[in-house]
Design an enzyme around this catalytic site. Structure first.
Site, short mmCIF file in Angstrom:
data_model
loop_
_atom_site.label_atom_id
_atom_site.label_comp_id
_atom_site.label_asym_id
_atom_site.label_seq_id
_atom_site.Cartn_x
_atom_site.Cartn_y
_atom_site.Cartn_z
N SER A 294 0.82 -1.21 0.00
CA SER A 294 0.00 0.00 0.00
C SER A 294 0.85 1.26 0.00
CB SER A 294 -0.90 0.03 1.24
OG SER A 294 -1.65 1.22 1.24
N LYS B 100 -4.46 -6.75 3.51
CA LYS B 100 -4.45 -5.63 2.57
C LYS B 100 -5.87 -5.31 2.11
CE LYS B 100 -2.95 -2.39 -0.25
NZ LYS B 100 -3.88 -2.15 -1.29
N HIS C 23 -7.44 -3.49 4.84
CA HIS C 23 -6.85 -2.14 4.79
C HIS C 23 -7.62 -1.28 3.79
CE1 HIS C 23 -4.39 0.75 2.55
NE2 HIS C 23 -3.73 1.00 3.67
N ASN C 24 -7.85 -1.83 2.61
CA ASN C 24 -8.57 -1.06 1.59
C ASN C 24 -10.01 -0.79 2.01
OD1 ASN C 24 -6.19 -1.35 0.16
ND2 ASN C 24 -7.22 -1.70 -1.79
N GLU D 120 -9.83 1.97 4.24
CA GLU D 120 -9.57 3.14 3.38
C GLU D 120 -10.91 3.68 2.83
OE1 GLU D 120 -6.40 2.49 0.36
OE2 GLU D 120 -7.90 3.06 -1.13
C1 6PG Z 1 -3.22 1.43 -1.59
C2 6PG Z 1 -4.52 1.65 -2.33
C3 6PG Z 1 -4.45 1.01 -3.68
C4 6PG Z 1 -5.52 1.46 -4.64
C5 6PG Z 1 -6.90 1.07 -4.21
C6 6PG Z 1 -7.94 1.93 -4.83
O1 6PG Z 1 -3.29 0.85 -0.52
O2 6PG Z 1 -2.19 1.85 -2.09
O3 6PG Z 1 -5.55 1.06 -1.60
O4 6PG Z 1 -4.42 -0.37 -3.48
O5 6PG Z 1 -5.42 2.80 -4.85
O6 6PG Z 1 -7.09 -0.26 -4.60
O7 6PG Z 1 -9.14 1.24 -4.80
P1 6PG Z 1 -10.43 1.72 -5.54
O8 6PG Z 1 -10.07 2.00 -6.95
O9 6PG Z 1 -11.36 0.54 -5.40
O10 6PG Z 1 -10.89 2.94 -4.82
#
Ligand code: 6PG
Length: 476
Positions: free
Chosen positions: A128, A182, A185-186, A189
């Site tokens: 990430s 991960k 984590h997302n 996010e």
């Molecule tokens: C990270 C981000 C990366 C990506 C996401 C965006 O941890 O660096 O999470 O993995 O930017 O997958 O996800 P979406 O396109 O679904 O918002």
């Protein structure tokens, strides 16, 4: 000379990680399906370190020291499977294949088993930090066999972000655990971003603040307990003025949020594990709703909006209420995410250490935040914490915020401003702390129509009421 690591898949993330390895003194073998990307990388950044240019997969694998370590940075799904197969056919027992993409953890479990059967080490590593993190220090969540971490760990730790001298990279656990955390984590996010969006919307549509003024509020919040990457870049995005129209950029961006799948996967997994990750679910649904363009078109202005409620008179006080509501909702979202990680870890026998995870999320990743240090401390104090929300620090923080939280939701609701994540997080908190839940009634209903039985508070055993008979109770 031989390379310590090979990177295949040289789109932006792959290129940046390869450069990061090279900048840390590692010799990096480069491979890409089309040589043009490899050459472009060497042309632009070849002086940053020691790169070995390779054209074919055979040449690539031959350029690596043993055990060979190859990081795959291609699109998740079929393209990843194809590259794994190609590599596996050329590699030897003990070599390590690392998938650094956003792969679905069940794919990683399957791939790890298939590679183990061929005596190859397969490491699904969550990475990430986006493009910038890949280059300057991401947070890395490698799963896979523990032995592989001995040879791989130092290499990955050297390029990861560091906080207080501690690398933001640790072995997470076996097979799919790295990609599982991960994924969560997302999901977090997504929740974080939805909460930020709701806070912004409240300032805009309840308080009628200008975008630039809201940017200042986020900048200010970033100096306190909310200090985090996402809050920081929120201020940046809100400060951006569109060159063409002179309007705030945010006003010319179409309000339909995209998603590539990791948030949705998190919610699907939460449903399977039976873990209420309501904050993440609301965030995924909010993106879906925002993108239901034609439905929104039909509904726009259709329903009379509000009760005619007035915005709070004391703007500064309400902004502070929003800050507290945001913080409390964020605690809930993380608490739920960590619950899901604990449940996934138990389901698959991964023994994921939540404290270590919080430690490597303090830097490099998208959800990096001061807050993560508090989470690390909470697990250090009590590794058996029943829920993050119940750690003394967070329990107190939420208690201190709860009145603000309620005020924000009442006002938002009265004024017709949607706050799905704020509101569902508060409901979750209220349900969690409730003395009694209406689930008792649900059980009564289930017993009525389906003889599903119920437990009693006052004695052991399962019971059924003869609803269609004399309504006496029998032991089931
Ligand atoms: C990270 C981000 C990366 C990506 C996401 C965006 O941890 O660096 O999470 O993995 O930017 O997958 O996800 P979406 O396109 O679904 O918002």
């Amino acid at each position: 000379r031989l390379a310590q690591i090979g990177v295949t898949g040289l789109a932006v993330m792959g290129s940046n990680i390869a450069r990061n390895f090279a900048r840390h003194g590692h010799t990096v073998a480069l491979h890409n399906r089309s040589i043009a990307k490899t050459d472009a990388l060497i042309e632009a950044h070849g002086d940053e370190g020691d790169f070995i240019r390779t054209e074919t997969m055979e040449e690539f694998v031959g350029a690596l020291e043993r055990p060979r370590r190859v990081l795959i940075m291609v699109k998740a799904g079929d393209p990843t499977d194809a590259v794994i197969e190609e590599l596996a056919n050329l590699m030897e027992p003990g070599d390590i294949i690392i998938d650094g993409g956003n792969s679905l953890y069940t794919d990683t479990i399957r791939r790890e088993a298939a590679m183990a059967a061929r005596n190859l080490n397969f490491v699904g590593a969550g990475i990430s930090g986006g493009e910038e993190g890949a280059l300057n220090g991401p947070s890395i969540m490698p799963g896979g066999p523990a032995e592989s971490y001995e040879s791989l760990g130092p290499l990955l730790e050297s390029i990861s972000a560091h906080v207080d001298g501690v690398p933001c990279c640790t072995h997470i656990g076996p097979d799919g655990s790295g990609h599982f955390v991960k994924m969560v984590h997302n999901g977090i996010e997504y929740a974080d971003m939805q909460l930020i969006g709701e806070a912004y919307d409240l300032m805009r549509n309840v308080l009628g603040m200008e975008v630039a003024e809201i940017a200042d509020v986020f900048r200010e919040w970033n100096t306190g307990t909310l200090d985090s990457y996402l809050i920081e870049i929120t201020a940046e995005v809100l400060s951006q003025v569109d060159a063409e129209t002179g309007k705030p950029l945010v006003d010319v961006i179409v309000d339909a949020a995209g998603q590539k799948g990791t948030g949705r996967w998190t919610v699907k997994s939460a449903l399977d594990l039976g873990i209420p990750t309501t904050g993440i679910a609301e965030a995924v649904f909010a993106r879906a709703l925002s993108s239901s363009t034609s439905q929104r078109e039909s509904a726009r202005g259709l329903v009379a909006g509000t009760t005619g409620a007035q915005a709070p008179a004391d703007k500064a006080a309400f902004v502070e209420d929003i800050r507290k509501a945001l913080y409390a909702s964020k605690v809930v979202a993380y608490s739920q995410g960590f619950d899901q990680i604990a449940a996934g870890s138990a389901e698959y026998g991964w023994s994921v250490d939540p404290g270590k995870l919080a430690t490597i999320w303090r830097g490099g990743c998208i959800i990096r935040a001061k807050f993560l240090d508090r989470i690390r401390e909470a697990y250090a104090e009590n590794p058996e914490l029943p829920a993050l929300l119940l750690a003394p620090y967070f329990r107190d923080a939420v208690e201190d915020s709860v009145e603000s939280w309620r005020r924000v939701i009442v006002t938002a609701t009265a004024m017709g401003v949607p706050v799905p994540a704020f509101a569902s997080s508060l409901s979750y908190y209220d349900a969690l702390r409730a003395e009694r839940l209406p689930a008792a009634l649900t059980q009564g209903l289930r017993d009525y129509f389906g003889a599903h039985t119920y437990l009693r508070v006052d004695k052991p055993g399962s019971f059924h009421t003869l609803w269609s008979g004399d309504r006496s109770e029998v032991e089931a």
